[in-house]
Design an enzyme around this catalytic site. Structure first.
Site, PDB file in Angstrom:
ATOM      1  CB  CYS A  17      -0.988  -0.032   1.170  1.00 56.99           C
ATOM      2  SG  CYS A  17      -2.411   1.068   0.935  1.00 56.99           S
ATOM      3  CG  HIS A  72      -3.267  -3.413   3.811  1.00 56.94           C
ATOM      4  ND1 HIS A  72      -2.295  -2.733   4.502  1.00 56.94           N
ATOM      5  CD2 HIS A  72      -3.949  -2.477   3.096  1.00 56.94           C
ATOM      6  CE1 HIS A  72      -2.389  -1.437   4.236  1.00 56.94           C
ATOM      7  NE2 HIS A  72      -3.374  -1.268   3.380  1.00 56.94           N
ATOM      8  CD  GLU A  76      -0.606  -5.538   6.228  1.00 53.32           C
ATOM      9  OE1 GLU A  76      -0.991  -4.355   6.289  1.00 53.32           O
ATOM     10  OE2 GLU A  76      -0.310  -6.107   5.151  1.00 53.32           O
TER      11      GLU A  76
END
Length: 196
Positions: free
Chosen positions: A80, A172, A174
């Site tokens: 990002c 993302h 994560e």
């Protein structure tokens, strides 16, 4: 044991570290200084606010030394905002940051926080199973140079790419339980390079 740093200025630092720590032979570390970055085998530039991150890196005189380290081959993955930091061109914005990856990026390409979304894709080069993707005020890549490999497109827009020692994703990983991209970064950008 390989050490992978996560630039701990802002963003989902602890989430990336938790993912890294689930991989065998990997230790995730929060890093804030060049001395700490010099101790790691690879670096993740997490999401956050690219303008703020760039200003902080500039304030602490880290932009140039880190740019040099990336240009010299440090494996790096920008998610990002991290993608924006690595881009050579940012549409509608004269300010550049590391300018190490031959891509043109559009900030907030998918609109505001309200336009955030999730989807699932099949990327055989990255994982055998389907991969969940989370987009939050995400950028996308408008143009790539000849040496850039496009890894994923969503709705015709490039959202993941690689060039030499650099990996970028608009989304993302994560923020999901799926480790496909963390494993891909480790195996293809850190482990394979160390073996050569």
């Amino acid at each position: 044991m390989y050490k992978v740093g996560v630039l701990a200025i802002q963003g989902a630092v602890s989430e990336h570290i938790a993912c890294l720590d689930r991989l065998p032979d990997v230790e995730g570390l929060a890093v804030k200084t060049m001395a700490e970055i010099n101790q790691v085998d690879g670096l993740i530039l997490p999401g956050g606010e690219s303008t703020a991150m760039g200003k902080i890196l500039g304030y602490y005189n880290m932009l140039e030394p880190l740019r040099t380290k990336i240009a010299n081959g440090l494996p790096v993955w920008g998610t990002c905002a991290g993608l924006i930091l690595l881009a050579k061109e940012i549409t509608g914005q004269p300010v550049r940051y590391f300018s190490t990856m031959d891509i043109t990026v559009r900030r907030n390409g998918y609109g505001s926080q309200l336009d955030s979304f999730e989807t699932t894709v099949s990327l055989p080069n990255v994982s055998h199973g389907n991969i969940p993707l989370v987009f939050i005020r995400a950028p996308y890549i408008e143009k790539v140079g000849e040496s850039v490999e496009v890894l994923a497109k969503i709705q015709g827009r490039i959202v993941a790419a690689a060039q030499n020692n650099m990996l970028v994703t608009s989304f993302h990983p994560e923020l999901t339980t799926d480790l496909s991209f963390h494993r891909y970064f480790f195996e293809h950008f850190i482990q394979n390079r160390a073996a050569k």
